[in-house]
Design a protein around this motif. Structure first.
Motif, PDB file in Angstrom:
ATOM      1  N   ALA A 141     -41.623 -31.153   8.250  1.00 27.66           N
ATOM      2  CA  ALA A 141     -40.404 -31.976   8.216  1.00 27.66           C
ATOM      3  C   ALA A 141     -40.076 -32.394   6.780  1.00 27.66           C
ATOM      4  N   GLN A 142     -41.121 -32.712   5.992  1.00 28.98           N
ATOM      5  CA  GLN A 142     -40.888 -33.077   4.580  1.00 28.98           C
ATOM      6  C   GLN A 142     -40.373 -31.871   3.792  1.00 28.98           C
ATOM      7  N   MET A 143     -40.879 -30.687   4.120  1.00 32.23           N
ATOM      8  CA  MET A 143     -40.424 -29.492   3.409  1.00 32.23           C
ATOM      9  C   MET A 143     -38.975 -29.173   3.771  1.00 32.23           C
ATOM     10  N   ALA A 144     -38.619 -29.412   5.025  1.00 35.17           N
ATOM     11  CA  ALA A 144     -37.250 -29.107   5.466  1.00 35.17           C
ATOM     12  C   ALA A 144     -36.213 -29.943   4.711  1.00 35.17           C
ATOM     13  N   GLU A 145     -36.646 -31.077   4.131  1.00 35.30           N
ATOM     14  CA  GLU A 145     -35.722 -31.944   3.398  1.00 35.30           C
ATOM     15  C   GLU A 145     -35.115 -31.255   2.166  1.00 35.30           C
ATOM     16  N   TYR A 146     -35.877 -30.340   1.551  1.00 28.12           N
ATOM     17  CA  TYR A 146     -35.387 -29.723   0.308  1.00 28.12           C
ATOM     18  C   TYR A 146     -35.316 -28.204   0.383  1.00 28.12           C
ATOM     19  N   TYR A 147     -35.794 -27.609   1.512  1.00 21.84           N
ATOM     20  CA  TYR A 147     -36.036 -26.167   1.546  1.00 21.84           C
ATOM     21  C   TYR A 147     -34.806 -25.341   1.169  1.00 21.84           C
ATOM     22  N   GLN A 148     -33.629 -25.679   1.738  1.00 21.69           N
ATOM     23  CA  GLN A 148     -32.448 -24.842   1.449  1.00 21.69           C
ATOM     24  C   GLN A 148     -32.069 -24.902  -0.034  1.00 21.69           C
ATOM     25  N   TYR A 149     -32.250 -26.086  -0.677  1.00 23.48           N
ATOM     26  CA  TYR A 149     -31.933 -26.167  -2.107  1.00 23.48           C
ATOM     27  C   TYR A 149     -32.896 -25.312  -2.926  1.00 23.48           C
ATOM     28  N   ALA A 150     -34.143 -25.166  -2.420  1.00 22.04           N
ATOM     29  CA  ALA A 150     -35.157 -24.411  -3.170  1.00 22.04           C
ATOM     30  C   ALA A 150     -34.894 -22.908  -3.132  1.00 22.04           C
ATOM     31  N   GLN A 151     -33.912 -22.466  -2.343  1.00 20.48           N
ATOM     32  CA  GLN A 151     -33.613 -21.028  -2.254  1.00 20.48           C
ATOM     33  C   GLN A 151     -32.735 -20.537  -3.408  1.00 20.48           C
ATOM     34  N   CYS A 152     -32.294 -21.452  -4.283  1.00 10.60           N
ATOM     35  CA  CYS A 152     -31.412 -21.072  -5.391  1.00 10.60           C
ATOM     36  C   CYS A 152     -32.071 -20.006  -6.265  1.00 10.60           C
ATOM     37  N   ARG A 182     -32.914 -30.929  -5.096  1.00 10.58           N
ATOM     38  CA  ARG A 182     -34.092 -30.288  -4.504  1.00 10.58           C
ATOM     39  C   ARG A 182     -35.384 -31.017  -4.903  1.00 10.58           C
ATOM     40  N   HIS A 183     -35.477 -31.401  -6.190  1.00 10.38           N
ATOM     41  CA  HIS A 183     -36.698 -32.057  -6.650  1.00 10.38           C
ATOM     42  C   HIS A 183     -36.732 -33.522  -6.234  1.00 10.38           C
ATOM     43  N   ASP A 184     -35.559 -34.177  -6.226  1.00  9.33           N
ATOM     44  CA  ASP A 184     -35.509 -35.570  -5.753  1.00  9.33           C
ATOM     45  C   ASP A 184     -35.974 -35.673  -4.303  1.00  9.33           C
ATOM     46  N   ALA A 185     -35.653 -34.641  -3.490  1.00 12.49           N
ATOM     47  CA  ALA A 185     -35.938 -34.709  -2.053  1.00 12.49           C
ATOM     48  C   ALA A 185     -37.361 -34.271  -1.717  1.00 12.49           C
ATOM     49  N   ASP A 186     -38.128 -33.856  -2.719  1.00 10.36           N
ATOM     50  CA  ASP A 186     -39.476 -33.352  -2.471  1.00 10.36           C
ATOM     51  C   ASP A 186     -40.458 -34.524  -2.404  1.00 10.36           C
TER      52      ASP A 186
END
Lengths: 250, 131
Positions: A141-152, A182-186
């Motif tokens: 669930a914590q990973m899902a918070e930023y996962y889509q942004y990390a696909q850049c 992405r980093h703020d949400a990690d």
């Protein structure tokens, strides 16, 4: 279509030895049912005109090198099948809003300077830093918070889709601000407060006017429009709390 | 470090380059129409304060064919404005709920539509029955 068909590519070219003005050049390129637009460019380079210049590397939409404007829309040339562009002609231009070095090759320097400005790297907590061999655990669930942004993949299509970036080159822009979010949400990151100055500046989130085309053109499903506009709310909230409670810890 | 020589297209006529840019400008332009309507209502208030004669001439202007046409255009602009902004609203709302159990985009947009419908009906009810 059948194998052996040909399609016309109209390419906007510019060369530093002919700096006065760019020019259009047309190529008739044979293609198969599984040919991509990048393969057509490679066919031109190999068989028709060795002077045509373009960037490419992975051929599978993960390196972000081969971006260009295809019929006016930012695309990865390896991500488009020629059969979907038939009967043509296909209009190819360098990515919009960037200086052109030659033909379809743009100068990425501005973006490369903006990336460090948004702190696009993890800042671990002091105890995690002190024990580098200990894993930093994270729930799905914590990973899902930023996962889509990390696909850049830093392909810069979103910058070419953003008229605000074209009009105001100081704007940090969609990809850099999505990577900030992405980093703020990690959950493993503690660098949020150091990123706020860049976020709150005029050239940060506030230069975005929510055209929203950045999200539409992203080949990786990243949503920069969401990252930026949620951060506008956070920026406004911090502004009000700073006014009410001067000197508070952020 | 020396930078390479480059060429860059200027931004003249940028809105003609993509339909998405024209949709964006249409959305932004609707706020001008809504602002104009607010000024028209403000002028009506001024006329009401000035006396019966200005108030009646303002009413005449509002109910004239050109006045009704302008109001129909403002209504269309208000519909475009509401639909486009309610659709974009989830992009601007900070995440609601705990990680793994976040409120979805549809729920946020739907909540906005329900709140808008309740307020509009309450205002209409007050105008028809309460005033």
């Amino acid at each position: 279509m059948t194998d052996g068909d040909a399609i016309r590519l109209d390419v906007l070219r510019w060369h530093p030895d002919r700096p006065a003005a760019p020019w259009w050049q047309s190529y008739e390129v044979p293609y198969r049912a599984d040919s991509t637009l990048l393969e057509a460019l490679q066919t031109i380079k190999d068989a028709l005109d060795g002077t045509l210049t373009f960037r490419w590397s992975c051929r599978m939409a993960i390196c972000g090198s081969c971006g260009c404007m295809v019929n006016g829309r930012p695309e990865l040339s390896c991500h488009l099948l020629l059969r979907d562009l038939a009967p043509g002609p296909v209009r190819l231009e360098p990515l919009a809003h960037f200086p052109v070095i030659r033909d379809l090759v743009i100068d990425q320097q501005d973006f490369l300077e903006k990336l460090p400005a948004v702190g696009a790297y993890l800042v671990p907590a002091a105890d995690a830093e002190a024990a580098p061999d200990t894993p930093s655990r994270q729930t799905p669930a914590q990973m899902a918070e930023y996962y889509q942004y990390a696909q850049c993949i830093n392909c810069l299509l979103c910058y070419s889709a953003c008229p605000q970036y074209g009009l105001k080159p100081d704007f940090l822009g969609p990809a850099a601000l999505a990577l900030m979010a992405r980093h703020d949400a990690d959950s493993r990151d503690t660098g949020g407060s150091a990123r706020k100055a860049a976020r709150d500046a005029e050239s940060g989130v506030w230069d975005c006017t929510l055209v929203g085309h950045c999200t539409e053109v992203c080949p990786q499903g990243v949503d920069p429009a969401r990252a930026i506009n949620r951060n506008k709310t956070a920026s406004a909230r911090d502004y009000v709390f700073d006014l009410l409670m001067p000197g508070r810890r952020r | 470090m020396t930078r390479p020589a480059t060429w860059q297209r200027d931004m003249r006529g940028w809105w003609r380059r993509d339909p998405a840019f024209r949709r964006y400008l249409l959305r932004e332009a609707t706020s001008v129409a809504i602002g104009g309507y607010a000024l028209m209502l403000l002028a009506g208030l001024g006329c009401l304060a000035a006396g019966p004669a200005p108030w009646q001439s303002w009413q005449g202007l509002v109910m004239s064919p050109i006045g009704l046409l302008l109001q129909a255009l403002v209504f269309a602009a208000a519909v475009i404005h509401s639909v486009s902004w309610f659709r974009l609203m989830p992009l601007t709302v900070p995440p609601v709920g705990r990680p793994g159990r976040r409120l979805g985009d549809t729920a946020i947009s739907s909540a906005a539509w329900v709140a808008s419908a309740v307020c509009s009906l309450a205002l209409l009810g007050w105008l028809v029955y309460g005033a």
